[in-house]
Design an enzyme around this catalytic site. Structure first.
Site, PDB file in Angstrom:
ATOM      1  N   PHE A 130      -7.945 -36.984   2.088  1.00  0.00           N
ATOM      2  CA  PHE A 130      -7.144 -37.585   3.162  1.00  0.00           C
ATOM      3  C   PHE A 130      -7.561 -39.053   3.322  1.00  0.00           C
ATOM      4  O   PHE A 130      -8.762 -39.348   3.351  1.00  0.00           O
ATOM      5  CB  PHE A 130      -7.426 -36.799   4.438  1.00  0.00           C
ATOM      6  CG  PHE A 130      -6.489 -37.054   5.574  1.00  0.00           C
ATOM      7  CD1 PHE A 130      -5.137 -36.814   5.446  1.00  0.00           C
ATOM      8  CD2 PHE A 130      -6.980 -37.511   6.789  1.00  0.00           C
ATOM      9  CE1 PHE A 130      -4.283 -37.023   6.515  1.00  0.00           C
ATOM     10  CE2 PHE A 130      -6.130 -37.726   7.865  1.00  0.00           C
ATOM     11  CZ  PHE A 130      -4.778 -37.481   7.718  1.00  0.00           C
ATOM     12  N   LYS A 162      -4.317 -27.716  13.710  1.00  0.00           N
ATOM     13  CA  LYS A 162      -3.385 -27.354  12.634  1.00  0.00           C
ATOM     14  C   LYS A 162      -3.214 -25.827  12.646  1.00  0.00           C
ATOM     15  O   LYS A 162      -2.581 -25.296  13.549  1.00  0.00           O
ATOM     16  CB  LYS A 162      -3.884 -27.932  11.310  1.00  0.00           C
ATOM     17  CG  LYS A 162      -3.790 -29.466  11.327  1.00  0.00           C
ATOM     18  CD  LYS A 162      -4.401 -30.152  10.121  1.00  0.00           C
ATOM     19  CE  LYS A 162      -4.247 -31.672  10.267  1.00  0.00           C
ATOM     20  NZ  LYS A 162      -5.067 -32.434   9.334  1.00  0.00           N
ATOM     21  N   ASP A 178     -14.280 -30.887   4.045  1.00  0.00           N
ATOM     22  CA  ASP A 178     -13.321 -31.061   5.138  1.00  0.00           C
ATOM     23  C   ASP A 178     -12.364 -29.869   5.084  1.00  0.00           C
ATOM     24  O   ASP A 178     -11.667 -29.661   4.078  1.00  0.00           O
ATOM     25  CB  ASP A 178     -12.560 -32.389   4.968  1.00  0.00           C
ATOM     26  CG  ASP A 178     -11.627 -32.668   6.148  1.00  0.00           C
ATOM     27  OD1 ASP A 178     -11.171 -31.703   6.795  1.00  0.00           O
ATOM     28  OD2 ASP A 178     -11.347 -33.858   6.415  1.00  0.00           O
TER      29      ASP A 178
HETATM   30  C1  LIG Z   1      -5.521 -33.742   9.723  1.00  0.00           C
HETATM   31  C2  LIG Z   1      -6.704 -34.194   8.949  1.00  0.00           C
HETATM   32  C3  LIG Z   1      -7.680 -34.985   9.548  1.00  0.00           C
HETATM   33  C4  LIG Z   1      -7.473 -35.486  10.943  1.00  0.00           C
HETATM   34  O1  LIG Z   1      -8.553 -36.119  11.491  1.00  0.00           O
HETATM   35  P1  LIG Z   1      -8.537 -36.526  13.040  1.00  0.00           P
HETATM   36  O2  LIG Z   1      -9.816 -37.182  13.264  1.00  0.00           O
HETATM   37  O3  LIG Z   1      -8.332 -35.270  13.813  1.00  0.00           O
HETATM   38  O4  LIG Z   1      -7.379 -37.446  13.245  1.00  0.00           O
HETATM   39  C5  LIG Z   1      -8.809 -35.304   8.807  1.00  0.00           C
HETATM   40  N1  LIG Z   1      -8.949 -34.883   7.529  1.00  0.00           N
HETATM   41  C6  LIG Z   1      -8.001 -34.133   6.928  1.00  0.00           C
HETATM   42  C7  LIG Z   1      -8.196 -33.671   5.527  1.00  0.00           C
HETATM   43  C8  LIG Z   1      -6.841 -33.797   7.611  1.00  0.00           C
HETATM   44  O5  LIG Z   1      -5.890 -33.081   7.009  1.00  0.00           O
END
Ligand SMILES: *Cc1c(COP(=O)(O)O)cnc(C)c1O
Length: 408
Positions: free
Chosen positions: A122, A221, A195
Site C-alpha cells: 500500500f 474493512k 500488514d
Molecule cells: C487500508 C489500508 C491502510 C490504511 O491505513 P490507515 O492508517 O488506517 O489510513 C494501511 N495499509 C493497508 C495495506 C491498507 O489496505
C-alpha cells in the site's frame, strides 16, 4: 450449471446466510466495497448509542475505570482471528501510525538499516517505510509486485533489518505465503512485519505458526468497525520487553498514573500504545470483531472462497476478451476481493455505482470487487458480474466523466 441457479443453490446452503441479519442494512445495494469500509453491525450501532446515551453522560470521568484497558481487551478477542496469543494484540491508533511505530522499533535494535518490501504494498506503507529507513540512515528495497519467496530472497543480505509486506495486496488481491516469506526474512536475520489490513476478518492468518515478529492492521474493512475505527498492533511475546517504539507516551508507561518524569516502558503489549484512544470508536470496533470471532475465520474464509470463485466464473462466462481478472485463480493465493483490469476502470466503477453495484477503482485500470463473507450473497456476485458486462458492452460508462471524485 446456469450461474443464477448455482448462486441460488449456494445461497440456500450457505451456513453464514443468517449472519447478514446481524448488520444494519437499509438499502438494496450490491455493496462490494466492504474491503474499504465494512457495513455496520447492529451491535456496533447499539454499542455507540449506549456509550453516547448512558456510559458517557452517567459515568463521566469514572468511566475510565472500565475504558482504560479496552484496547487490550478487544485485542484478546481479535487474537484468534490472526493466529496470535491473547496478550500479543491490542487496538491502537491507526494502521499507518502503528506501522511507523513497529517498523521503527524493529530498526532501533541493531546496526542494519535497509527495509525490504514489494511494489504491491500500500502506498502509505511505502511512504512510511521509506521515512523510517531514511531516519536510520538506510533505504528501502522494493521487490516486484506480489513478490515470490525467491524474489524476496534475492533482495536480502546482512544489511536488511526488516521485511514489511501487506499480506493480501490491495490492488491484485494476491495473498503472500505468510510462512514462506517470514522464513526468508528471518533466515537473513531480519524481522518480519505483516500488514493485515485486507486479511483480518477475511482470511486465516497464523502469526504464531509463521513465527512472525510484528503485525499491524485495521478494523474498519472486513472487521466492520466503522469509518476510522482503530488499528491494531501485534508484537510477538518475546519481543515485547525488548523492542523500543519511537513514540513513548503515558499509555506505554509501566506506571501510567505514577506521573513520573522519566519514561519507564511497560514490558507488555502496552509498551506499543501511546495516548488516549477513542472509546466510541473502540466500542464500535469491538462489536465488529466479536461478530467475526463468533462466526469464526474458517467459516468466513470458506465463504470468501465460494463468493470469489463464483464471481470469477461469472466474469469469465459473461465477458470473454474485453478484460482480465488479475487476481490469482488459485483460491489459496488470494484474499476476499477480485480485481478486473479494463482500460475504462474509473468510468466503469462510476457507472456500476450508478446502478447500485458499489465497487471502486484503482488507477489507472483496475476495478475492485470486494466480497464481505458475512453479508454478501452469491446472488450479488453473479449480479455484479452481469452488471459489469452490461456496462462494458453497452459502453454505458461513456455517460460519466472521469476524475470527478476526491475519494475513489
Ligand atoms: C487500508 C489500508 C491502510 C490504511 O491505513 P490507515 O492508517 O488506517 O489510513 C494501511 N495499509 C493497508 C495495506 C491498507 O489496505
Amino acid at each position: 450449471m446456469d450461474l443464477d441457479v448455482r448462486a441460488h443453490t449456494l445461497d440456500r446452503s450457505d451456513p453464514l446466510a443468517g449472519v447478514r441479519s446481524r448488520f444494519l442494512i437499509e438499502d438494496d445495494l450490491t455493496y462490494l466495497d466492504g474491503n474499504s469500509l465494512g457495513r455496520p453491525t447492529k451491535a456496533s450501532v447499539d454499542a455507540v448509542r449506549a456509550l453516547a446515551e448512558k456510559a458517557w453522560p452517567q459515568s463521566l470521568v469514572m468511566g475510565w475505570d472500565n475504558w482504560i484497558d479496552s484496547g487490550q481487551q478487544a485485542g484478546e478477542t481479535l487474537a484468534p482471528l490472526i493466529g496470535a496469543q491473547s496478550h500479543e494484540v491490542s487496538l491502537s491508533d491507526q494502521t499507518s501510525i502503528n506501522l511507523y511505530k513497529l517498523a521503527s522499533a524493529a530498526m532501533a535494535s541493531g546496526d542494519r538499516s535497509a527495509i525490504v518490501t514489494d511494489a504491491g504494498n500500500f502506498p502509505s506503507d511505502l511512504y512510511i517505510l521509506e521515512g523510517v529507513a531514511a531516519a536510520h540512515g538506510g533505504e528501502i528495497r522494493v521487490a516486484p509486485e506480489d513478490a515470490t519467496p525467491d524474489e524476496l530472497d534475492s533482495r536480502m543480505d546482512g544489511s536488511v533489518a526488516l521485511v514489511a509486506l501487506t499480506h493480501v495486496a490491495y490492488r491484485s488481491g494476491a495473498m503472500h505465503d505468510g510462512a514462506a516469506m517470514t522464513a526468508v526474512a528471518q533466515k537473513h536475520g531480519a524481522r518480519m512485519l505483516w500488514d493485515l489490513a485486507h486479511s483480518a476478518g477475511a482470511v486465516p492468518v497464523a502469526l504464531g505458526e509463521w513465527g512472525a515478529d510484528l503485525a499491524v492492521g485495521c478494523t474498519y474493512k472486513y472487521l466492520n468497525g466503522g469509518p476510522g475505527s482503530p488499528g491494531f498492533v501485534f508484537v510477538r511475546e518475546d519481543l515485547q520487553p525488548i523492542l523500543e517504539q519511537p513514540i513513548a507516551g503515558w499509555f506505554g508507561h509501566r506506571d501510567q498514573f505514577g506521573f513520573n518524569q522519566e519514561f519507564d516502558p511497560d514490558p507488555t503489549i502496552r509498551r506499543f500504545l501511546t495516548g488516549t484512544p477513542s472509546i466510541l470508536a473502540s466500542a464500535s470496533a469491538l462489536a465488529g470483531i466479536e461478530l467475526a470471532a463468533e462466526v469464526g475465520i474458517t467459516a468466513i474464509h470458506a465463504k470468501a472462497i465460494s463468493l470469489t470463485s463464483l464471481f470469477i466464473d461469472a466474469i469469465d462466462a459473461v465477458g470473454a476478451g474485453t478484460h482480465d481478472v488479475i487476481t490469482p485463480r488459485d483460491p489459496d493465493r488470494r484474499g476476499s476481493h477480485v480485481t478486473v483490469r479494463h482500460i475504462e476502470a474509473e468510468r466503469i466503477s462510476i457507472a456500476l455505482r450508478d446502478r447500485g453495484v458499489i465497487v471502486d477503482h484503482r488507477a489507472p485500470d483496475l476495478v475492485r470487487f470486494g466480497f464481505a463473507p458475512s453479508y454478501n450473497t452469491h446472488h450479488q456476485a453473479v449480479h455484479a458480474a452481469e452488471a459489469f458486462h452490461e456496462v462494458v458492452i453497452s459502453k454505458d460508462y461513456e455517460r460519466f466523466g472521469a476524475g470527478s471524485r476526491r475519494v475513489t
